[in-house]
Design an enzyme around this catalytic site. Structure first.
Site, short mmCIF file in Angstrom:
data_model
loop_
_atom_site.label_atom_id
_atom_site.label_comp_id
_atom_site.label_asym_id
_atom_site.label_seq_id
_atom_site.Cartn_x
_atom_site.Cartn_y
_atom_site.Cartn_z
N CYS A 45 0.83 -1.23 0.00
CA CYS A 45 0.00 0.00 0.00
C CYS A 45 0.85 1.26 0.00
CB CYS A 45 -0.95 0.00 1.19
SG CYS A 45 -0.15 0.26 2.77
N GLU B 89 9.46 -1.93 8.01
CA GLU B 89 9.22 -3.35 8.36
C GLU B 89 9.15 -3.53 9.87
OE1 GLU B 89 9.38 -4.32 4.21
OE2 GLU B 89 8.34 -5.05 5.98
N1 LIG Z 1 4.54 1.15 -11.84
C1 LIG Z 1 3.95 1.81 -10.82
N2 LIG Z 1 3.36 3.02 -11.00
C2 LIG Z 1 2.79 3.67 -9.97
N3 LIG Z 1 2.75 3.19 -8.70
C3 LIG Z 1 3.31 1.98 -8.49
C4 LIG Z 1 3.94 1.24 -9.51
N4 LIG Z 1 4.41 0.08 -8.97
C5 LIG Z 1 4.07 0.11 -7.66
N5 LIG Z 1 3.42 1.25 -7.39
C6 LIG Z 1 2.88 1.70 -6.11
O1 LIG Z 1 3.75 1.27 -5.09
C7 LIG Z 1 2.97 0.75 -4.02
C8 LIG Z 1 3.78 -0.27 -3.28
O2 LIG Z 1 4.91 0.40 -2.84
P1 LIG Z 1 5.71 -0.04 -1.54
O3 LIG Z 1 6.18 1.20 -0.89
O4 LIG Z 1 6.70 -1.07 -1.94
O5 LIG Z 1 4.57 -0.71 -0.65
P2 LIG Z 1 4.70 -1.45 0.77
O6 LIG Z 1 5.99 -1.03 1.40
O7 LIG Z 1 3.48 -0.96 1.52
O8 LIG Z 1 4.62 -2.92 0.46
C9 LIG Z 1 1.73 0.18 -4.68
O9 LIG Z 1 0.61 0.31 -3.83
C10 LIG Z 1 1.51 1.10 -5.87
O10 LIG Z 1 0.65 2.17 -5.49
C1 LIG Z 2 1.34 -11.22 5.69
C2 LIG Z 2 2.77 -11.58 6.03
C3 LIG Z 2 3.83 -10.91 5.44
N1 LIG Z 2 5.10 -11.26 5.76
C4 LIG Z 2 6.24 -10.56 5.13
C5 LIG Z 2 6.16 -10.48 3.63
C6 LIG Z 2 6.98 -9.24 3.34
O1 LIG Z 2 8.34 -9.61 3.26
C7 LIG Z 2 6.74 -8.36 4.57
C8 LIG Z 2 5.78 -7.21 4.28
O2 LIG Z 2 6.37 -6.37 3.37
P1 LIG Z 2 5.62 -5.11 2.66
O3 LIG Z 2 6.72 -4.11 2.51
O4 LIG Z 2 4.52 -4.68 3.57
O5 LIG Z 2 5.12 -5.65 1.36
O6 LIG Z 2 6.21 -9.20 5.59
C9 LIG Z 2 5.39 -12.25 6.69
O7 LIG Z 2 6.58 -12.55 7.00
N2 LIG Z 2 4.35 -12.90 7.27
C10 LIG Z 2 3.05 -12.61 6.99
O8 LIG Z 2 2.13 -13.26 7.56
#
Ligand SMILES: Nc1ncnc2c1ncn2[C@@H]1O[C@H](COP(=O)(O)OP(=O)(O)O)[C@@H](O)[C@H]1O
Ligand SMILES: Cc1cn([C@H]2C[C@H](O)[C@@H](COP(=O)(O)O)O2)c(=O)[nH]c1=O
Length: 230
Positions: A13, A87
């Site tokens: 997100c 994280e």
């Molecule tokens: N090609 C793209 N263009 C625009 N937004 C993107 C693209 N790829 C990923 N994203 C955005 O990046 C978000 C995920 O980014 P990230 O910071 O890695 O998320 P998280 O850390 O919460 O897992 C996605 O929700 C999406 O909105």
């Molecule tokens: C639901 C869930 C997630 N994880 C791990 C998977 C990813 O490595 C991180 C979350 O990363 P993001 O930046 O938010 O995408 O958490 C896990 O270890 N266990 C779980 O149940």
């Protein structure tokens, strides 16, 4: 007055992106920060975003005392105005308490980022302690969506398209791997999480003759891309 702020949401997100933006904006105004992370998908000592941005970061090992780490910097004459902690779900409850102490005793802002619930919809220890101690909890505004279009609120663990609800709480992975047998994650709305209905399962159901035509959930599926062989 410094604050402990927990920025939370589902996987994918925008948490890591926001973490990097926060560091950028605060440092652009002359504030000095430290960036921490733990088990980032991109590897050790790096905070990475799916947008392709990344920064070097201090890896939070299980035995790292975050209070001592910040005190060490301060006693070495290094100014610390804020911490970015990505994280944070993986941090221990004790490490979250150390972060709270940094806020209260050293007047340093702490911005923590992480998911709250695991693949069983149960809180991670670090997330639980952050929900208990944070001055503010901010749910990220960018909403990750379930395959049905509703806002996703759960993080399902998926292997070969099927949801799994047994296993270790910590398995580092991404929302798409595409490799057979590899753990991946899929964000789902509560309704489809409880139904164990991943996009793959819904698509399979849509092709089944047993599905009644008015099962609107299945009808909500986005059209499956036509492959060359079809
Ligand atoms: N090609 C793209 N263009 C625009 N937004 C993107 C693209 N790829 C990923 N994203 C955005 O990046 C978000 C995920 O980014 P990230 O910071 O890695 O998320 P998280 O850390 O919460 O897992 C996605 O929700 C999406 O909105
Ligand atoms: C639901 C869930 C997630 N994880 C791990 C998977 C990813 O490595 C991180 C979350 O990363 P993001 O930046 O938010 O995408 O958490 C896990 O270890 N266990 C779980 O149940």
């Amino acid at each position: 007055m410094a604050e402990l702020v927990f920025f939370s949401g589902t996987m994918d997100c925008g948490k890591s992106t926001l973490a990097l933006q926060m560091d950028h904006n605060h440092s652009a105004r002359g504030r000095v920060g430290l960036i921490f992370t733990k088990m980032d998908r991109a590897g050790s000592n790096v905070l990475s975003s799916r947008l392709g941005l990344s920064r070097g970061a201090l890896e939070v090992s299980d035995d790292l005392d975050l209070w001592e780490a910040v005190v060490h910097c301060a006693t070495a004459g290094r100014r610390v105005d804020y911490l970015v902690c990505d994280e944070a779900q993986f941090y221990s409850a004790a490490q979250v308490e150390q972060l709270a102490r940094v806020v209260d005793e050293m007047d340093v802002d702490v911005f923590a980022f992480g998911i709250t619930a695991d693949f069983r919809t149960e809180l991670f220890p670090g997330s639980k302690r952050l929900l208990e101690l944070a001055d503010r909890v901010q749910v990220l505004q960018v909403e990750a969506l379930c395959w049905c279009g509703r806002r996703a609120t759960t993080n399902a663990r998926v292997v070969d398209g099927a949801m799994v609800v047994e296993g270790e709480q910590v398995v580092v992975g991404d929302t798409k791997s595409g490799q057979s047998g590899v753990v991946e994650y899929e964000v789902l709305c509560r309704r489809h999480y409880m139904r164990r209905m991943t996009a793959h399962a819904a698509r399979s159901a849509a092709l089944s003759p047993e599905v009644l035509p008015f099962d609107l959930d299945v009808c909500a599926l986005p059209p499956r891309p036509i492959t060359q062989s079809e």
